[in-house]
Motif scaffolding. Structure first.
Motif, PDB file in Angstrom:
ATOM      1  N   GLN A 208       0.640  -1.461   0.521  1.00  0.00           N
ATOM      2  CA  GLN A 208       0.002   0.034   0.166  1.00  0.00           C
ATOM      3  C   GLN A 208       0.603   1.401   0.106  1.00  0.00           C
ATOM      4  N   VAL A 209       1.768   1.261   0.209  1.00  0.00           N
ATOM      5  CA  VAL A 209       2.961   2.510   0.257  1.00  0.00           C
ATOM      6  C   VAL A 209       3.780   2.612  -0.261  1.00  0.00           C
ATOM      7  N   ARG A 210       5.020   1.610  -0.369  1.00  0.00           N
ATOM      8  CA  ARG A 210       6.047   1.459  -2.091  1.00  0.00           C
ATOM      9  C   ARG A 210       5.535   0.756  -3.141  1.00  0.00           C
ATOM     10  N   ARG A 211       4.432  -0.114  -2.541  1.00  0.00           N
ATOM     11  CA  ARG A 211       3.546  -0.708  -3.873  1.00  0.00           C
ATOM     12  C   ARG A 211       4.600  -1.301  -4.645  1.00  0.00           C
ATOM     13  N   THR A 212       5.535  -1.594  -3.979  1.00  0.00           N
ATOM     14  CA  THR A 212       6.128  -2.776  -5.182  1.00  0.00           C
ATOM     15  C   THR A 212       5.841  -3.813  -5.648  1.00  0.00           C
ATOM     16  N   ILE A 213       4.322  -3.836  -5.102  1.00  0.00           N
ATOM     17  CA  ILE A 213       3.537  -5.616  -5.706  1.00  0.00           C
ATOM     18  C   ILE A 213       2.296  -5.003  -5.400  1.00  0.00           C
ATOM     19  N   ASP A 214       1.404  -5.556  -5.587  1.00  0.00           N
ATOM     20  CA  ASP A 214       0.262  -5.456  -5.522  1.00  0.00           C
ATOM     21  C   ASP A 214      -0.629  -6.627  -4.310  1.00  0.00           C
ATOM     22  N   LEU A 215      -2.124  -6.037  -4.427  1.00  0.00           N
ATOM     23  CA  LEU A 215      -2.987  -7.264  -3.472  1.00  0.00           C
ATOM     24  C   LEU A 215      -2.528  -8.436  -4.563  1.00  0.00           C
ATOM     25  N   SER A 216      -3.261  -8.209  -5.317  1.00  0.00           N
ATOM     26  CA  SER A 216      -3.766  -9.823  -5.825  1.00  0.00           C
ATOM     27  C   SER A 216      -2.856 -10.738  -6.140  1.00  0.00           C
ATOM     28  N   THR A 217      -0.942  -9.854  -6.842  1.00  0.00           N
ATOM     29  CA  THR A 217      -0.067 -10.797  -7.358  1.00  0.00           C
ATOM     30  C   THR A 217      -0.298 -10.890  -5.087  1.00  0.00           C
ATOM     31  N   ALA A 218       0.119 -10.440  -5.144  1.00  0.00           N
ATOM     32  CA  ALA A 218       0.618 -11.332  -3.562  1.00  0.00           C
ATOM     33  C   ALA A 218       0.072 -12.290  -2.907  1.00  0.00           C
ATOM     34  N   CYS A 219      -1.516 -12.052  -2.808  1.00  0.00           N
ATOM     35  CA  CYS A 219      -1.861 -13.040  -2.639  1.00  0.00           C
ATOM     36  C   CYS A 219      -1.900 -14.690  -3.588  1.00  0.00           C
ATOM     37  N   LYS A 220      -1.833 -13.932  -5.042  1.00  0.00           N
ATOM     38  CA  LYS A 220      -1.653 -15.623  -6.088  1.00  0.00           C
ATOM     39  C   LYS A 220      -0.101 -16.433  -5.951  1.00  0.00           C
ATOM     40  N   HIS A 221       0.917 -15.372  -5.476  1.00  0.00           N
ATOM     41  CA  HIS A 221       2.369 -15.658  -5.490  1.00  0.00           C
ATOM     42  C   HIS A 221       2.252 -17.483  -4.027  1.00  0.00           C
ATOM     43  N   ALA A 222       1.018 -15.570  -3.121  1.00  0.00           N
ATOM     44  CA  ALA A 222       1.591 -17.029  -1.370  1.00  0.00           C
ATOM     45  C   ALA A 222       0.916 -18.292  -2.022  1.00  0.00           C
ATOM     46  N   LEU A 223      -0.870 -18.081  -2.656  1.00  0.00           N
ATOM     47  CA  LEU A 223      -1.549 -18.930  -2.607  1.00  0.00           C
ATOM     48  C   LEU A 223      -0.621 -20.492  -3.115  1.00  0.00           C
ATOM     49  N   ALA A 224       0.085 -19.867  -4.452  1.00  0.00           N
ATOM     50  CA  ALA A 224       0.646 -20.853  -5.375  1.00  0.00           C
ATOM     51  C   ALA A 224       1.803 -21.643  -4.823  1.00  0.00           C
ATOM     52  N   ARG A 225       2.396 -21.025  -3.370  1.00  0.00           N
ATOM     53  CA  ARG A 225       3.436 -21.583  -3.100  1.00  0.00           C
ATOM     54  C   ARG A 225       3.084 -22.459  -1.775  1.00  0.00           C
ATOM     55  N   PHE A 226       1.411 -22.762  -2.038  1.00  0.00           N
ATOM     56  CA  PHE A 226       0.767 -24.042  -0.461  1.00  0.00           C
ATOM     57  C   PHE A 226       1.076 -24.838  -1.527  1.00  0.00           C
ATOM     58  N   ASP A 227       1.417 -26.469  -0.299  1.00  0.00           N
ATOM     59  CA  ASP A 227       1.858 -27.603  -1.398  1.00  0.00           C
ATOM     60  C   ASP A 227      -0.026 -28.698  -1.013  1.00  0.00           C
ATOM     61  N   SER A 228      -0.339 -29.204  -1.112  1.00  0.00           N
ATOM     62  CA  SER A 228      -1.299 -30.067  -0.948  1.00  0.00           C
ATOM     63  C   SER A 228      -1.824 -30.064   0.311  1.00  0.00           C
ATOM     64  N   ALA A 229      -1.330 -29.706   1.810  1.00  0.00           N
ATOM     65  CA  ALA A 229      -1.996 -29.902   2.571  1.00  0.00           C
ATOM     66  C   ALA A 229      -3.502 -28.619   2.651  1.00  0.00           C
ATOM     67  N   PRO A 230      -4.413 -29.102   3.748  1.00  0.00           N
ATOM     68  CA  PRO A 230      -5.451 -28.182   4.154  1.00  0.00           C
ATOM     69  C   PRO A 230      -4.254 -26.599   4.128  1.00  0.00           C
ATOM     70  N   LEU A 231      -5.981 -25.683   3.813  1.00  0.00           N
ATOM     71  CA  LEU A 231      -5.499 -24.251   3.963  1.00  0.00           C
ATOM     72  C   LEU A 231      -6.424 -23.623   4.727  1.00  0.00           C
ATOM     73  N   GLY A 232      -5.990 -22.993   6.116  1.00  0.00           N
ATOM     74  CA  GLY A 232      -7.084 -22.254   6.759  1.00  0.00           C
ATOM     75  C   GLY A 232      -7.128 -20.850   6.087  1.00  0.00           C
ATOM     76  N   VAL A 233      -7.938 -20.369   5.929  1.00  0.00           N
ATOM     77  CA  VAL A 233      -8.542 -19.230   6.004  1.00  0.00           C
ATOM     78  C   VAL A 233      -8.780 -17.525   6.651  1.00  0.00           C
ATOM     79  N   GLU A 234      -7.540 -16.655   6.605  1.00  0.00           N
ATOM     80  CA  GLU A 234      -7.592 -16.211   8.416  1.00  0.00           C
ATOM     81  C   GLU A 234      -7.874 -14.770   7.584  1.00  0.00           C
ATOM     82  N   VAL A 235      -9.000 -13.931   8.381  1.00  0.00           N
ATOM     83  CA  VAL A 235      -8.697 -12.512   8.353  1.00  0.00           C
ATOM     84  C   VAL A 235      -9.165 -11.545  10.101  1.00  0.00           C
TER      85      VAL A 235
END
Length: 349
Positions: free
Chosen positions: A244-271
């Protein structure tokens, strides 16, 4: 009450429900359990009849108070129900796949905590013990839901409740699980007694958490010991400042990259609702994400094939600067929007 579960019947929510001619509301479409039935078997039967999602409340603010924070998170569940139950039932969301289960039974624990002062060392220690007692009850209720093959949507209370959820999910699958968390705080403080700031640290120390990624971690709201502990555990984050400040990455890209790194274990979605600007929460902020950003995070995470639950925590209506009524309105509306985002994303798969 069944095994720390307060099952809701129609009478429990009737006072919240509104009728309108020629319009079907969510409360008229979703399912309830028979309060006199065997809950574990009834949940299994519900799955057979087409139920996929289970709404369950956690009405406590002991975790945030045990973390030297403010109370009020016990109010979020009722604020959510008032709004969610009365939204329109139409083609965009199939409420018939949703079961309103009830809430974790915590009345006795809340009563013990009512007069404890977190500025007093002895009282603080007692709050942290009561928080550990809550962990046990949350785990017990969530274990029933996961055992039935259903997806819980857990609302209310502090972020301390991630531990009970992660324990139940990990034990159900007999292996550590993963979590992605939209949160200015990593909630990875040392294991100093249970509170809302160390649930993921306890989950990791108990071998329930395999991979963990924080989206929106605030660079000035996490001490160096927390950052070092995350690094030592090989857990990653994208900071609020990068997005949000430096804007070196946008929210969508950050989320997609993080999600792509997860393996096949169950995933918790936390907010952690502390991540949202102007949201009535235990740690109110003007420097956060928008509601639509949070909805987008939930949408992306819920579309992960291994997403297994949604946890929305730290909403505290009484912390609204205008007062409780405004807080109930805002919290109810925003939590409902996030639940809708999860349900629509999961149904689109």
């Amino acid at each position: 009450m069944t095994d720390y579960l307060k099952i809701y019947d129609e009478a429990a929510v009737k006072h919240l429900c509104v009728r309108r001619a020629n319009e079907q509301k969510a409360w008229q479409a979703l399912a309830l359990l028979d309060t006199h039935t065997n809950a574990p078997q009834a949940l299994i039967d519900a799955k057979q009849f087409g139920i996929r999602y289970v709404l369950v409340g956690v009405c406590e603010d002991i975790g945030p108070r045990a973390n030297l924070g403010n109370g009020g998170s016990h109010q979020a569940w009722q604020a959510f129900l008032k709004r969610f139950l009365n939204q329109t039932h139409n083609q965009f969301l199939n409420h018939e796949r949703v079961l309103l289960l009830g809430e974790v039974e915590l009345d006795d624990i809340n009563q013990q905590a009512a007069h404890l002062d977190n500025k007093n060392d002895a009282d603080l220690a007692q709050l942290r013990q009561l928080c550990a007692d809550i962990d046990t009850r949350v785990e017990r209720v969530l274990a029933m839901i996961f055992a039935a093959g259903l997806e819980p949507i857990v609302i209310g209370g502090g972020h301390n409740n991630c531990l009970g959820i992660l324990r139940a999910l990990s034990k159900q699958h007999a292996k550590p699980v993963n979590a992605i968390n939209l949160d200015p705080h990593a909630d990875f403080r040392e294991c100093e007694g249970r509170h809302s700031g160390n649930g993921f640290r306890y989950a990791y120390s108990e071998s329930h958490l395999a991979q963990y990624h924080v989206i929106g971690l605030h660079e000035f709201k996490n001490n160096q010991a927390i950052l070092n502990a995350l690094k030592d555990a090989n857990f990653l984050f994208n900071s609020y400042q990068d997005i949000q400040v430096r804007r070196t990455i946008d929210l969508s890209t950050a989320c997609k990259h993080a999600l792509a790194r997860f393996d096949s274990a169950p995933l918790g979605v936390e907010v952690d609702l502390d991540s949202i600007s102007l949201m009535p929460v235990s740690a109110y902020t003007n420097c956060g994400f928008s509601v639509s950003d949070a909805e987008h995070f939930v949408h992306l995470a819920a579309r992960h094939v291994h997403a297994s639950y949604l946890h929305l925590c730290e909403g505290a209506p009484s912390q609204h600067p205008v007062g409780l009524e405004a807080g109930i309105n805002d919290a109810g509306q925003i939590i409902t929007a996030l639940v809708n985002a999860y349900l629509q994303a999961r149904e689109s798969l």
